[in-house]
Design a protein around this motif. Structure first.
Motif, PDB file in Angstrom:
ATOM      1  N   ALA A 138       0.823  -1.211   0.000  1.00  0.00           N
ATOM      2  CA  ALA A 138       0.000   0.000   0.000  1.00  0.00           C
ATOM      3  C   ALA A 138       0.859   1.265   0.000  1.00  0.00           C
ATOM      4  N   HIS A 139       2.098   1.129   0.475  1.00  0.00           N
ATOM      5  CA  HIS A 139       3.030   2.267   0.448  1.00  0.00           C
ATOM      6  C   HIS A 139       3.932   2.238  -0.780  1.00  0.00           C
ATOM      7  N   THR A 336      11.449   6.936   4.165  1.00  0.00           N
ATOM      8  CA  THR A 336      12.892   6.671   4.036  1.00  0.00           C
ATOM      9  C   THR A 336      13.539   7.713   3.126  1.00  0.00           C
ATOM     10  N   MET A 337      12.845   8.035   2.039  1.00  0.00           N
ATOM     11  CA  MET A 337      13.382   9.059   1.123  1.00  0.00           C
ATOM     12  C   MET A 337      13.490  10.410   1.810  1.00  0.00           C
ATOM     13  N   THR A 338      12.501  10.760   2.619  1.00  0.00           N
ATOM     14  CA  THR A 338      12.558  12.033   3.346  1.00  0.00           C
ATOM     15  C   THR A 338      13.779  12.074   4.258  1.00  0.00           C
ATOM     16  N   MET A 339      14.013  10.976   4.972  1.00  0.00           N
ATOM     17  CA  MET A 339      15.191  10.917   5.862  1.00  0.00           C
ATOM     18  C   MET A 339      16.468  11.066   5.048  1.00  0.00           C
ATOM     19  N   ALA A 340      16.498  10.428   3.894  1.00  0.00           N
ATOM     20  CA  ALA A 340      17.708  10.482   3.061  1.00  0.00           C
ATOM     21  C   ALA A 340      17.997  11.917   2.622  1.00  0.00           C
ATOM     22  N   LEU A 391       6.834  13.319  -3.097  1.00  0.00           N
ATOM     23  CA  LEU A 391       6.896  12.017  -2.435  1.00  0.00           C
ATOM     24  C   LEU A 391       7.712  12.076  -1.155  1.00  0.00           C
ATOM     25  N   SER A 392       8.831  12.826  -1.185  1.00  0.00           N
ATOM     26  CA  SER A 392       9.637  12.923   0.033  1.00  0.00           C
ATOM     27  C   SER A 392       9.461  14.282   0.719  1.00  0.00           C
ATOM     28  N   TYR A 393       8.963  15.251  -0.018  1.00  0.00           N
ATOM     29  CA  TYR A 393       8.817  16.613   0.502  1.00  0.00           C
ATOM     30  C   TYR A 393       7.643  16.720   1.477  1.00  0.00           C
ATOM     31  N   PHE A 394       6.505  16.176   1.087  1.00  0.00           N
ATOM     32  CA  PHE A 394       5.313  16.154   1.952  1.00  0.00           C
ATOM     33  C   PHE A 394       5.365  14.822   2.690  1.00  0.00           C
ATOM     34  N   TYR A 395       5.926  14.828   3.917  1.00  0.00           N
ATOM     35  CA  TYR A 395       6.322  13.557   4.520  1.00  0.00           C
ATOM     36  C   TYR A 395       5.351  13.048   5.578  1.00  0.00           C
ATOM     37  N   GLY A 396       5.455  11.725   5.799  1.00  0.00           N
ATOM     38  CA  GLY A 396       4.683  11.108   6.879  1.00  0.00           C
ATOM     39  C   GLY A 396       3.272  10.720   6.479  1.00  0.00           C
ATOM     40  N   VAL A 397       2.906  10.987   5.240  1.00  0.00           N
ATOM     41  CA  VAL A 397       1.606  10.514   4.743  1.00  0.00           C
ATOM     42  C   VAL A 397       1.877   9.598   3.550  1.00  0.00           C
TER      43      VAL A 397
END
Ligand code: NIG
Ligand code: FE
Length: 413
Positions: A138-139, A336-340, A391-397
């Motif tokens: 789903a992710h 994971t991408m946001t953290m990266a 995808l990584s900019y708006f994170y946690g959703v």
């Protein structure tokens, strides 16, 4: 004209992750479309050319993307998604200052999951893992490596691999098994790591080979677990049984795991928080992918791997979740991408390649998955974002709204 049985059209952009197919490092095709036949991509290009070049078979499906972004399904090249029990109490202990290694030394850590996993049947392990894989799908994850390593006896390692094998044929995420019998020294061998390595090499590996499910071999090469010499034994014995090395290297202490990965020609060396840049340079020369797992540093509250230093060597960098109950209880590769990007200073392009094409390299599957190139499997995600950077900019959703695996719609929100 090319005949297709699936057309995906009306995207905001098609992110191929193949620079030859579009703009920039990610090969972005604004207003791109894609066609597939029998689960494989047969055409990608801008939608204006679609009608001139592709015809949809009578029973084919036309999927309207409604202006969403299309991108390759994510490849999670390092997980421990099959396990029993849970360790939320350790998570709380760490918040009070205990370290991962202190908890392990006190009998918690991997060994507590080993006890729970030994007590579980194959059916139970499959039932426990199934919703985790559904959540990963789903992710946006369409291909996943899953390790054994919570059994640590011949029978329990084979049991874990059987559960992994069964998951691979009973739900949509493509699963590949990594034999990690050398994940920890089991209690029966306490203080006798060499004797346990003997058992892994002489007893378990031949049995794993006969079982025929595992494709890779792993070892936790770490201070207090397995030394470089012991890891070398496991990995070279694995190679003699046709298993490619993908292993835990230089996670907490600098031992020379990166150098070992280059020496044995591993597919990937993973974690590398403490790897020497010279070692990573050797990995680059040997074609080994560096698989970085920022979720683990995040979850354990540790400094992140020096991704920029590694990237400067020219090594290929993959990103994976390390999903496991102890050090990284998360499987959302968008996060994971946001953290990266925010913590390891990777560019958004590098981060997206890390969970797609470079993840595929870390699994030796780059000819089949990881980019939207003709000839590859049609593993595709539609994300409800204005452009791929969100995808990584708006994170946690979770931005993923539809997932296609081998040309079949397997998840829809
Ligand atoms: O990748 N490093 C070893 N293995 C896992 C942790 C497994 C566990 O704690 O259960 C890791 O961090
Ligand atoms: Fe791991």
């Amino acid at each position: 004209m090319i005949t297709a049985d699936l057309i995906v059209a009306n995207t905001a952009e098609l992110v191929t992750c193949d620079p030859a197919l579009g703009e920039g490092a990610l090969g972005v095709i604004p207003g791109g479309a894609l066609a597939a036949a029998e689960g494989r991509i047969v055409w990608v290009g801008s939608e204006s050319r679609l009608v001139h070049e592709v015809v949809l078979a009578g029973n084919g499906r036309h999927l309207d993307a409604y202006g969403r972004v299309a991108l390759p399904g994510f490849v999670d090249s390092h997980t421990h998604a099959v396990f029993a029990g849970s360790r939320e109490q350790e998570y709380a202990l760490r918040a009070r200052g205990a370290s991962y290694q202190e908890i392990a030394t006190a009998g918690g850590g991997i060994l507590s999951t080993v006890a729970a996993t030994r007590a579980a049947s194959v059916d139970e392990l499959v039932a426990l893992a199934r919703p985790r894989l559904a959540a990963a799908l789903a992710h946006g994850t369409t291909t996943m490596e899953i390790k054994s390593g919570y059994g640590l006896t011949p029978a329990d390692e084979l049991k874990m691999l059987e559960a992994i094998g069964r998951l691979g044929v009973t739900q949509p995420v493509e699963v590949h098994a990594n034999f990690c019998g050398a994940h920890e020294v089991p209690p029966e061998y306490k203080g006798r790591a060499d004797a346990y390595v003997d058992a892994v090499v002489k007893e378990m590996l031949p049995a794993v080979k006969r079982q025929g499910i595992a494709r890779y071999v792993d070892v936790f090469c770490e201070e207090g677990v397995f030394s470089v010499a012991q890891a070398r034994r496991v990995l070279t014995a694995g190679a003699e049984h046709g298993l490619r090395a993908k292993f835990h290297a230089d996670e907490f202490v600098t031992l020379g795991g990166a150098e070992l990965a280059a020496e044995v020609g591993a597919l990937s060396a993973d974690h590398l928080l403490k790897a020497r840049p010279e070692g990573v340079m050797r990995m680059k020369d040997a074609g080994v992918t560096a698989a970085l797992l920022p979720g683990t540093a995040f979850f354990l509250g540790l400094p992140y791997a020096p991704a920029r230093t590694f990237l400067a060597t020219g090594v290929r960098v993959a990103l994976a979740s390390d999903f496991n109950p102890g050090s990284s209880m998360g499987l959302n590769l968008q996060l994971t991408m946001t953290m990266a990007v925010s913590q390891m200073k990777m560019s958004p392009e590098e981060a997206l390649l890390g969970v797609t094409l470079h993840g595929a390299h870390a699994m030796g599957l780059e000819a089949a998955v990881g980019s939207l190139a003709p000839g590859k499997q049609c593993d595709l995600v539609l994300a409800d974002v204005p452009n791929w950077r969100y995808l990584s900019y708006f994170y946690g959703v979770n931005h993923v709204s539809r997932v296609i695996k081998r040309g079949r719609l397997v998840h829809e929100r």
